[in-house]
Design a protein around this motif. Structure first.
Motif, PDB file in Angstrom:
ATOM      1  N   ARG A  61      13.667  26.626  11.356  1.00 40.51           N
ATOM      2  CA  ARG A  61      14.654  25.599  11.682  1.00 40.51           C
ATOM      3  C   ARG A  61      16.079  26.077  11.435  1.00 40.51           C
ATOM      4  NH1 ARG A  61      11.749  23.906   7.321  1.00 40.51           N
ATOM      5  NH2 ARG A  61      12.873  23.672   5.349  1.00 40.51           N
TER       6      ARG A  61
ATOM      7  N   TRP B 112       4.993  23.242  16.636  1.00 46.48           N
ATOM      8  CA  TRP B 112       5.990  22.529  15.842  1.00 46.48           C
ATOM      9  C   TRP B 112       6.134  23.159  14.455  1.00 46.48           C
ATOM     10  CZ3 TRP B 112      10.099  19.843  16.178  1.00 46.48           C
ATOM     11  CH2 TRP B 112      10.607  19.179  15.070  1.00 46.48           C
ATOM     12  N   GLY B 113       5.056  23.589  13.895  1.00 45.69           N
ATOM     13  CA  GLY B 113       5.111  24.248  12.594  1.00 45.69           C
ATOM     14  C   GLY B 113       5.912  25.534  12.636  1.00 45.69           C
ATOM     15  N   ARG B 114       5.766  26.311  13.707  1.00 47.82           N
ATOM     16  CA  ARG B 114       6.538  27.558  13.829  1.00 47.82           C
ATOM     17  C   ARG B 114       8.026  27.266  14.026  1.00 47.82           C
ATOM     18  NH1 ARG B 114       3.190  32.264  16.871  1.00 47.82           N
ATOM     19  NH2 ARG B 114       1.294  32.040  15.662  1.00 47.82           N
ATOM     20  N   VAL B 115       8.325  26.264  14.861  1.00 46.01           N
ATOM     21  CA  VAL B 115       9.732  25.901  15.056  1.00 46.01           C
ATOM     22  C   VAL B 115      10.318  25.378  13.753  1.00 46.01           C
ATOM     23  CG1 VAL B 115      11.278  24.288  16.251  1.00 46.01           C
ATOM     24  CG2 VAL B 115       9.498  25.471  17.531  1.00 46.01           C
ATOM     25  N   TRP B 116       9.565  24.561  13.025  1.00 49.37           N
ATOM     26  CA  TRP B 116      10.061  23.998  11.767  1.00 49.37           C
ATOM     27  C   TRP B 116      10.274  25.079  10.712  1.00 49.37           C
ATOM     28  CZ3 TRP B 116      12.496  19.845  10.661  1.00 49.37           C
ATOM     29  CH2 TRP B 116      12.644  19.439   9.334  1.00 49.37           C
ATOM     30  N   SER B 117       9.427  26.079  10.730  1.00 49.14           N
ATOM     31  CA  SER B 117       9.601  27.150   9.747  1.00 49.14           C
ATOM     32  C   SER B 117      10.838  27.995  10.051  1.00 49.14           C
ATOM     33  CB  SER B 117       8.355  28.039   9.695  1.00 49.14           C
ATOM     34  OG  SER B 117       8.222  28.768  10.907  1.00 49.14           O
TER      35      SER B 117
END
Length: 142
Positions: free
Chosen positions: A24, A17-22
């Motif tokens: 976005r 989720w952190g990679r996807v959010w970064s």
């Protein structure tokens, strides 16, 4: 036998989720581009309409009683086995052949005056005549 998985090989949902959010903005941009492309394709593509009608005459066997219905059911089983009991299938095939025939189509086009509709690029609706060079360019049914 496979070796046990390392700690680095495990799937960590928080990290994912952190990679996807970064990234976005990349996700938003790709989603927007795909939506725009699909919308443009929907408005630019030529619509295609298709209709198909199959008409089968109603046989007169409905009013003959239960034995006729039983014979009709057994006739269907016999036709599956390759045996022809001489039923009313010929009338249905004849009607379908007539509907599919060229004569039926030509009569339908002639009675409905559909040549100007079918060849709209060659028809001058304002003057009610064909826009062609000479009589050889006029569309015909033949």
């Amino acid at each position: 036998m496979q070796p046990p998985p390392d700690e680095d090989d495990e799937l960590d949902l928080v990290e994912l989720w952190g990679r996807v959010w970064s990234r976005r903005w990349l996700v938003v941009a790709v989603t927007f581009l795909c939506t725009a492309a699909a919308t443009a394709a929907a408005f630019l593509m030529t619509p295609v309409y298709r209709a198909e009608v199959v008409m089968i005459p109603i046989s007169g066997e409905e009013g003959r009683g239960g034995l006729s219905a039983l014979a009709g059911q057994l006739g269907g089983l016999a036709s599956l086995a390759g045996v022809d009991l001489g039923g009313s299938g010929g009338r249905k095939e004849e009607a379908l052949a007539i509907l599919r025939s060229r004569a039926f189509t030509e009569r339908f086009i002639r009675e409905g005056n559909l040549l100007p509709v079918l060849f709209a690029d060659k028809w001058d609706a304002a003057n009610g005549r064909w826009r062609v060079d000479g009589p050889d360019g006029v569309p015909t049914l033949g």
